[in-house]
Design a protein around this motif. Sequence first.
Motif, PDB file in Angstrom:
ATOM      1  N   PRO A   1      45.034  48.545  49.638  1.00  0.00           N
ATOM      2  CA  PRO A   1      44.919  49.638  50.604  1.00  0.00           C
ATOM      3  C   PRO A   1      44.336  50.922  50.010  1.00  0.00           C
TER       4      PRO A   1
ATOM      5  N   ASN B   1      49.241  56.925  47.206  1.00  0.00           N
ATOM      6  CA  ASN B   1      48.572  57.305  48.455  1.00  0.00           C
ATOM      7  C   ASN B   1      48.626  58.800  48.688  1.00  0.00           C
TER       8      ASN B   1
ATOM      9  N   ARG C   1      40.532  50.367  49.762  1.00  0.00           N
ATOM     10  CA  ARG C   1      39.956  50.331  51.114  1.00  0.00           C
ATOM     11  C   ARG C   1      39.908  51.717  51.719  1.00  0.00           C
ATOM     12  N   THR C   2      40.962  52.498  51.512  1.00  0.00           N
ATOM     13  CA  THR C   2      40.992  53.852  52.058  1.00  0.00           C
ATOM     14  C   THR C   2      39.895  54.713  51.455  1.00  0.00           C
TER      15      THR C   2
ATOM     16  N   ALA D   1      46.982  53.314  56.510  1.00  0.00           N
ATOM     17  CA  ALA D   1      46.761  51.892  56.264  1.00  0.00           C
ATOM     18  C   ALA D   1      47.694  51.001  57.063  1.00  0.00           C
TER      19      ALA D   1
END
Length: 350
Positions: A115, A185, A118-119, A98
């Motif tokens: 993020p 993440n 979106r990922t 990102a």
Amino acid sequence: MTKLRLGLNVGYWAGGPPPGIEETVAEAERVGFDSIWCAEAYGSDALTPLAWWGSRTQRLRLGTGIVQLSARQPTATAMAAMTLDHLSGGRFVLGLGASGPQVVEGWYGRPFEKPLARTREYLGILRDVWARGGPVTSDGPAYPLPLTPDAGQPGVSGLGKPLKSSIRPLREDIPVFLAAEGPKNVALAAELCDGWIAMLLDPQERFYADALAEGFSRDGARRTPEDFEVAAMVPLVVHDDVEAAVDRVRPFYALYFGGMGAKGRNFHANVAIRMGYEEHVDRIQALYLDGRKDEAAAAIPSELIQRMALLGPADKIRHDLAAWEDSFVTTLLVDGDAETVRQAAEIVLG
């Protein structure tokens, strides 16, 4: 204990192509490296060098470390991945990340928001393109496909229609690695991807092992710990003097702890803070952002650097390597010239 692989981390260019890079790439393939990785920020891109150097190799896997999500629509990234995978005979690895708000908003002119969501959306579109199960559609808020007038964006003609890739991928399961540092993440990488690109990593910390376990435990997780790859960026410097080796890599850590992102919004600095070095990070950032980069580098504790790197005489590196072999890491990504490549192969691959 894991038998570690080696990858050559070219990173992104500093003004131009790295000196002697073609010799270094050739040497990496000759001595048994598994892969080569290129990055992008706001200069050289991550894909073109892999195509160029990949055409001069036969075996090395070609990884992006990383392609930035905001640089391309997911369909454009899917196209590039299919193209490079075809041209290389199935050697491509798509590393995604990102990036951060300074680059995303300052260079790409895109908002840095949500993020994680979106990922997830981006990955779904990539896999739909490669599967070619039908025309690709997405109702996600970040990457709607097709774009219609009711999306709320000005100037939409309403003529867009769902499309299916005009070429078949060489592999529908092109491997995707996610670059991540925060626990959410990292868990997302374990849930949805084939690998994780790690940096600023202490192999003996439990922090990331727990985040990976969280991702693997989710319903529908793509991989298990046994078939998931972790490629860690690890500076490796062979030198008789340990502190001299530490000094060689201080500018790298000063940049990431002190100069990447704004104060209070530096994801890389958060790694050192989680490791217990918050007071040091405050000083490093203050010095770096004041333009006193050498002082910032000198303020980084040698112990902190040694926890995340392989530095010193060859025998010391072999001793320290055991912690990496006992960890979840599968590949060490090292940077340097052809001599560094030879040294790394001798120590790590035996």
